[in-house]
Structures are given as structure tokens and as C-alpha cells.
Design an enzyme around this catalytic site. Structure first.
Site, PDB file in Angstrom:
ATOM      1  N   ARG A   1      50.566  27.452 -36.582  1.00 14.68           N
ATOM      2  CA  ARG A   1      49.427  28.208 -37.131  1.00 14.68           C
ATOM      3  C   ARG A   1      49.063  27.704 -38.526  1.00 14.68           C
ATOM      4  O   ARG A   1      47.885  27.566 -38.857  1.00 14.68           O
ATOM      5  CB  ARG A   1      49.754  29.701 -37.199  1.00 14.68           C
ATOM      6  CG  ARG A   1      49.739  30.381 -35.840  1.00 14.68           C
ATOM      7  CD  ARG A   1      50.342  31.767 -35.868  1.00 14.68           C
ATOM      8  NE  ARG A   1      49.731  32.671 -36.820  1.00 14.68           N
ATOM      9  CZ  ARG A   1      50.365  33.710 -37.361  1.00 14.68           C
ATOM     10  NH1 ARG A   1      51.628  33.962 -37.059  1.00 14.68           N
ATOM     11  NH2 ARG A   1      49.740  34.495 -38.205  1.00 14.68           N
TER      12      ARG A   1
ATOM     13  N   LYS B   1      46.247  37.087 -48.238  1.00 17.43           N
ATOM     14  CA  LYS B   1      44.784  37.161 -48.276  1.00 17.43           C
ATOM     15  C   LYS B   1      44.280  38.575 -47.996  1.00 17.43           C
ATOM     16  O   LYS B   1      43.373  39.059 -48.678  1.00 17.43           O
ATOM     17  CB  LYS B   1      44.197  36.167 -47.267  1.00 17.43           C
ATOM     18  CG  LYS B   1      42.691  36.078 -47.288  1.00 17.43           C
ATOM     19  CD  LYS B   1      42.188  34.953 -46.422  1.00 17.43           C
ATOM     20  CE  LYS B   1      42.580  35.065 -44.980  1.00 17.43           C
ATOM     21  NZ  LYS B   1      41.701  35.839 -44.127  1.00 17.43           N
TER      22      LYS B   1
ATOM     23  N   ARG C   1      34.804  28.605 -40.811  1.00 17.99           N
ATOM     24  CA  ARG C   1      36.050  27.922 -40.455  1.00 17.99           C
ATOM     25  C   ARG C   1      35.845  26.437 -40.201  1.00 17.99           C
ATOM     26  O   ARG C   1      36.810  25.702 -40.058  1.00 17.99           O
ATOM     27  CB  ARG C   1      36.659  28.547 -39.202  1.00 17.99           C
ATOM     28  CG  ARG C   1      37.218  29.937 -39.420  1.00 17.99           C
ATOM     29  CD  ARG C   1      37.826  30.454 -38.147  1.00 17.99           C
ATOM     30  NE  ARG C   1      38.174  31.854 -38.242  1.00 17.99           N
ATOM     31  CZ  ARG C   1      39.390  32.309 -38.463  1.00 17.99           C
ATOM     32  NH1 ARG C   1      40.388  31.488 -38.616  1.00 17.99           N
ATOM     33  NH2 ARG C   1      39.612  33.601 -38.530  1.00 17.99           N
TER      34      ARG C   1
ATOM     35  N   ARG D   1      57.357  39.687 -42.023  1.00 16.58           N
ATOM     36  CA  ARG D   1      56.305  40.548 -41.497  1.00 16.58           C
ATOM     37  C   ARG D   1      56.530  40.821 -40.007  1.00 16.58           C
ATOM     38  O   ARG D   1      56.287  41.913 -39.519  1.00 16.58           O
ATOM     39  CB  ARG D   1      54.930  39.897 -41.721  1.00 16.58           C
ATOM     40  CG  ARG D   1      53.761  40.781 -41.323  1.00 16.58           C
ATOM     41  CD  ARG D   1      52.447  40.188 -41.759  1.00 16.58           C
ATOM     42  NE  ARG D   1      51.974  39.196 -40.796  1.00 16.58           N
ATOM     43  CZ  ARG D   1      50.848  38.502 -40.933  1.00 16.58           C
ATOM     44  NH1 ARG D   1      50.092  38.664 -42.013  1.00 16.58           N
ATOM     45  NH2 ARG D   1      50.475  37.639 -40.027  1.00 16.58           N
TER      46      ARG D   1
ATOM     47  N   ARG E   1      53.818  41.785 -34.126  1.00 17.93           N
ATOM     48  CA  ARG E   1      53.078  40.599 -33.700  1.00 17.93           C
ATOM     49  C   ARG E   1      54.062  39.520 -33.268  1.00 17.93           C
ATOM     50  O   ARG E   1      54.865  39.047 -34.074  1.00 17.93           O
ATOM     51  CB  ARG E   1      52.208  40.069 -34.849  1.00 17.93           C
ATOM     52  CG  ARG E   1      51.028  40.945 -35.164  1.00 17.93           C
ATOM     53  CD  ARG E   1      50.199  40.380 -36.277  1.00 17.93           C
ATOM     54  NE  ARG E   1      49.807  38.995 -36.016  1.00 17.93           N
ATOM     55  CZ  ARG E   1      48.911  38.342 -36.742  1.00 17.93           C
ATOM     56  NH1 ARG E   1      48.330  38.915 -37.762  1.00 17.93           N
ATOM     57  NH2 ARG E   1      48.607  37.091 -36.454  1.00 17.93           N
TER      58      ARG E   1
END
Length: 193
Positions: free
Chosen positions: A146, A14, A89, A128, A134
Site C-alpha cells: 500500500r 492525514k 490521485r 492501528r 481492518r
């Protein structure tokens, strides 16, 4: 004014596709996270209100976020349109956004939803995580949670916009350029309508 929402679960690409859409169509990126940070650092009345909630560990109320979006719309009168990121959201937020945009004489024209298999999302996020630093990109259980949370929350928002025939699903797997071409094609069709 052409307003667009780009949906995509964590790892769907995204962010990459948002940048390309913004560049191609001259849209203004409207990220609620960026708006919050900007209002807080500018010590505006809205920023101070948001910070007071955040300092207590509470979510910033939808009314405050909608006011920030309203301000951003007013501050960009020459924008070709906006790409909404991270908002709405929930169904309540979608309804509030629709009401605000109606007051401004515009609306959401299209919701583009990137579809990527859970297996591919996990693979991308773990990759990633090797470079992002992260911690939530390095644990498969957290990644799976998630993705499930994203699906649960955004399904209601997609259903809201489906009522108005504004949701288009685009395959988010494969070559980045091909995915962008598919998103652009859907955007161009809706933009001409």
C-alpha cells in the site's frame, strides 16, 4: 478562497491532521469517497452514473468525479476554502481539478505532504490494526504494498504541483500537536502570500 490538498501515505496521520486543519481554517472537507457515497445514496444522476460503473467493478471515470466536485463547490459558496482528500490521485486528475477550479475563479493554493519513514508507517499501521478491525492493517506485506502504491501514484501529482511551487513537505513524525503546528505554519505563510 483557500484550497488545500493534504497528502500522506497510509498511517501518516492525514485523517487526524485533516480534521484539525478543517476546524482551524473553516475549510470544507471534500472527500471523493464521501461525495460518491452521498450522490449514490441521494440517487442523483451523478450518483446513479457512478453506481453503474461501480456495480460492474469499474472505476468511476474522472469526468463523473469532477462533476461531483463541481457540484460540491457550487453547493458551498460561503466556504473559506476546501481541503481535498483522496483527490487528485493522478496527473490527469490534477489537471482536470486545476481546470475546474480555474473555471470557478479559484485554484489550489498549497499541497501539504506529510513525510513519514516507511518503518514508522508500518509500525503505526500494525498498531492501528490491533483495534481498527481492518485486515489490511494487520499484514506487513500488504502494508508495504500500500505504501509503495501510494508513493508511485502521488509522486506524479506532487511533481505536477511542484511546477507551480505549491508543494511543501512537512515531517509527519513526532508529537501530533507539533506536526499540526508545522502544517499550520506552512499554511499561514502561503495564505498570506
Amino acid at each position: 478562497m483557500f484550497n488545500l490538498i493534504l497528502f500522506g501515505p497510509p498511517g501518516s496521520g492525514k485523517g487526524t491532521q485533516s480534521e484539525r486543519l478543517i476546524s482551524k481554517y473553516g475549510l470544507k472537507h471534500l472527500s471523493t469517497g464521501d461525495l460518491l457515497r452521498s450522490e449514490i445514496s441521494g440517487q442523483t444522476a451523478l450518483g446513479l452514473a457512478a453506481k453503474s460503473f461501480m456495480d460492474k467493478g469499474q472505476l468511476v471515470p474522472d469526468e463523473v468525479v469532477i462533476e461531483m466536485i463541481s457540484s460540491a463547490l457550487d453547493n458551498n459558496p460561503r466556504a473559506n476554502g476546501f481541503l481535498f482528500d483522496g483527490f487528485p490521485r493522478t496527473n490527469t486528475q490534477a489537471e482536470a481539478l486545476d481546470k475546474l477550479l480555474t473555471q470557478k475563479g479559484t485554484s489550489i493554493a498549497l499541497v501539504l505532504a506529510l513525510q513519514v519513514s516507511d518503518k514508522e508507517l508500518v509500525k503505526r499501521l500494525l498498531n492501528r490494526g490491533l483495534t481498527s478491525g481492518r485486515s489490511d492493517d494487520t499484514n506487513e506485506e500488504i502494508i508495504t504494498a500500500r505504501i509503495a502504491e501510494y508513493e508511485k501514484k502521488t509522486a506524479a501529482v506532487a511533481d505536477h504541483y511542484k511546477k507551480y511551487d505549491k508543494v511543501t513537505y512537512v515531517k509527519g513524525e513526532g508529537n501530533i500537536d507539533e506536526i499540526f503546528d508545522s502544517l499550520s505554519k506552512e499554511n499561514d505563510v502561503r495564505n498570506r502570500a
